[in-house]
Scaffold this active site. Structure first.
Site, PDB file in Angstrom:
ATOM      1  N   GLY A  95       0.861  -1.185   0.000  1.00  0.00           N
ATOM      2  CA  GLY A  95       0.000   0.000   0.000  1.00  0.00           C
ATOM      3  C   GLY A  95       0.889   1.223   0.000  1.00  0.00           C
ATOM      4  CB  CYS A 133       5.479  -3.888   0.163  1.00  0.00           C
ATOM      5  SG  CYS A 133       6.287  -2.324  -0.171  1.00  0.00           S
ATOM      6  CE1 TYR A 134       1.446   1.277   5.562  1.00  0.00           C
ATOM      7  CE2 TYR A 134      -0.344  -0.309   5.512  1.00  0.00           C
ATOM      8  CZ  TYR A 134       0.221   0.846   6.026  1.00  0.00           C
ATOM      9  OH  TYR A 134      -0.440   1.557   7.001  1.00  0.00           O
ATOM     10  CG  HIS A 164       5.441  -5.618  -4.586  1.00  0.00           C
ATOM     11  ND1 HIS A 164       4.164  -5.436  -4.107  1.00  0.00           N
ATOM     12  CD2 HIS A 164       6.153  -4.527  -4.199  1.00  0.00           C
ATOM     13  CE1 HIS A 164       4.096  -4.280  -3.462  1.00  0.00           C
ATOM     14  NE2 HIS A 164       5.296  -3.714  -3.501  1.00  0.00           N
ATOM     15  CD  GLU A 182       2.476  -8.405  -5.215  1.00  0.00           C
ATOM     16  OE1 GLU A 182       3.284  -9.105  -4.576  1.00  0.00           O
ATOM     17  OE2 GLU A 182       2.222  -7.221  -4.926  1.00  0.00           O
ATOM     18  CG  ASP A 230     -16.697 -11.768 -18.761  1.00  0.00           C
ATOM     19  OD1 ASP A 230     -15.778 -12.606 -18.876  1.00  0.00           O
ATOM     20  OD2 ASP A 230     -16.505 -10.575 -18.488  1.00  0.00           O
ATOM     21  CE  LYS A 247     -12.471 -11.259 -19.995  1.00  0.00           C
ATOM     22  NZ  LYS A 247     -13.716 -10.488 -19.940  1.00  0.00           N
TER      23      LYS A 247
END
Ligand code: XMP
Length: 516
Positions: free
Chosen positions: A59, A86-87, A173, A175, A231, A372
């Site tokens: 964040g 991180c944060y 990070h 991710e 979708d 997705k």
């Protein structure tokens, strides 16, 4: 869904990459739900029954800012492993008595770290790792019981852990894809440290959804608005698998679809044996658009007409008990606004409009939990053709937002033809895979040209192709010159009324992907 139990709770502190954490965890076949950082224990348990671990996202705040987002008390009391990113790491450290301070220089971008203790989160990884850093503050002193696990030149505590308690923090990070082995780290955390059972697979998702849809709709009939996009098609395929002929799909052709699209929707749904009501309402849409140039008014008219036509056609079908929508997980997260401050409305979006009143509270949304890529995997497994499953996103108002100026049938036909040529050329060059969205735009500008011995005074086509992962930011695609040259020459030669072609080299922001 029972499938969600035993998964991971992610608390969102507002980082731009929080959604990626959930996607990476799910790649390890473990369910992960994203919740705002103010979520209560009850909310966490409702989202992920029997959750096995908590991840705290990054964040933008500093833990020492007044009013900085806090760590809810239940996270450390729940007795499950926690990973702070991180944060999130700084919060965890602060909460447990360590020290965080501004670093002398901000560390941003790819960074080399050294793993000093390859345990738990970092088990099985080589000592030298490339990771992605983006931080101003850093850990000065880890909390008691935490050992340093990895370091970088700028961050002596690039990763820390209290291995016995299953508490970890990483300054980088894991991710983002620039962290070369981030997926393994997150997999280590959820599988090895948290002990979550991998079970979140496309097949299990299908089985669980089919069961849930049957339980929800009973013997009722379900109405689905088909747009031609992935979708609504996948939502329909799940519902059809669950309740067969109780599904009624309504497809409204507003005349602003791409070349061959209406035919494709009809063909695919017929092959799948769905009940389909297909309506060509082109005239009804074009009438009120006559003379209208303002982008927002165009969007409003298209949205309202869509609602009217959809409702009318649906009411003709007879008694319908449920309304299906292809809402996917990012839509749910965005509307819940987990960590981000309220965003400005840049464009009014329209999707499946026109909820008949009595159906408003009777929604069937089988894709609510899916990203997705998961929607695509489910669609493939359900037998939808690649043409549908791998379709690029297409806005609800269709070519209407790419026909700048007045929308007329003739201008739409010009645009459709140019768009088809551009896409055909990109496909032929094998470039589609790397491109997030590609399309043509017709501009309300005329320019002088020369064709043979004659002067022309014709319209201008702009081509746009972007690379993007999230459609929130985008870069223009570096398409080889010869592909652009070929597309341009085909467009001016084959599309009547166009004598000039431009290539859009704007990024988002400050431009948007669509022109209107
Ligand atoms: P912009 O133009 O805002 O678009 O950068 C971001 C993404 O959203 C799509 N888009 C829409 N999708 N209804 C939709 O379902 C809409 O009204 C709409 N307008 C834009 C756009 O194609 C891009 O993928």
């Amino acid at each position: 869904m029972a499938l969600e139990s035993g998964g991971i709770v992610i608390l969102d502190y507002g980082s731009q990459t929080t959604q990626l954490i959930a996607r990476r965890v799910r790649e390890a076949q473990v369910y992960a739900a994203l919740l705002p950082y103010v979520a209560t224990l009850e909310q966490a348990q409702a989202a992920v029954p029997d959750f096995r671990g908590v991840i705290l996202s990054g964040g933008a705040a500093s833990v020492y800012d007044p009013g900085a987002p806090r760590l809810p008390g239940w996270v450390l009391d729940a007795g499950v492993p926690v990973l702070g990113i991180c944060y999130g790491m700084q919060l965890l450290t602060q909460a447990l008595g360590g020290t965080v301070a501004p670093s002398a220089s901000r560390e941003y971008g790819k960074t080399e770290i050294r793993i000093d203790c390859a345990e738990g989160l970092l088990a099985g990884l080589d000592a030298a790792q490339t990771v992605w850093m983006s931080h101003g503050d850093r850990l000065e002193r880890p909390a008691e019981g935490f050992a340093p696990l990895a370091s970088s030149d700028n961050a002596p505590f690039a990763a820390v852990g209290n291995v016995a308690r299953g508490l970890y923090g990483v300054q980088f990070h894991p991710e983002v894809m620039h962290t070369a082995h981030g997926t393994e780290m997150l997999r280590n955390f959820v599988i090895e440290v948290c002990g979550a059972q991998p079970g979140w697979t496309a097949q299990n998702v299908i089985d669980a959804s089919v069961e849930a849809i049957r339980a929800q709709v009973g013997a009722g009939r379900v109405l689905l608005g088909m747009s031609g996009g992935v979708d609504s098609a996948v939502a329909g395929a799940l519902i059809h698998r669950a309740v067969g002929d109780q599904l009624v799909a309504v497809f409204v052709n507003h005349g602003m679809l791409r070349k061959g699209e209406p035919e494709l929707v009809v063909e695919v749904t017929q092959n799948l044996g769905w009940n389909l009501v297909a309506v060509d309402a082109t005239e009804e849409f074009l009438d009120p658009l006559r003379g209208v140039e303002d982008p927002e008014r165009k969007r409003m008219i298209i949205g309202k007409t869509f609602a009217d036509v959809f409702e009318r056609e649906a009411s003709r079908v007879g008694q319908l008990d449920w309304l299906a929508q292809g809402t996917i997980y990012p839509d749910v997260i965005e509307s819940a606004g987990t960590g981000r401050p309220g965003a400005d409305r840049i464009k009014s979006h329209h999707n499946v409009g026109g909820l008949p009143d009595h159906l408003k509270s009777k929604l069937v949304e089988p894709l609510r939990e899916l990203f997705k890529d998961e929607v695509r995997a489910v669609g493939s497994l359900l037998g939808l053709p690649d043409e549908i499953v791998w379709r690029q996103p297409f806005p609800g108002p269709g070519l209407g937002v790419r026909c700048v100026g007045e929308i007329t049938w003739e201008r739409l036909e010009t645009l459709r033809a140019a768009d088809d040529i551009f896409l055909t050329e990109l496909r032929a060059a094998g470039l589609m895979d790397g491109i997030g969205q590609a399309f043509a735009i017709l501009l309300p500008v005329r320019s002088v040209g020369v064709m043979g011995d004659n002067r022309t005074y014709d319209e201008v086509i702009a081509l746009r192709a972007v690379t993007t992962t999230d459609f929130m930011t985008a870069d223009w695609a570096r398409i080889p010159d010869d592909v652009l040259a070929h597309a341009s020459s085909r467009i001016v030669n084959e599309v009547k009324g166009v004598n000039r072609v431009l290539y859009d080299i704007s990024t988002k922001p400050p431009a948007t992907i669509e022109w209107e």
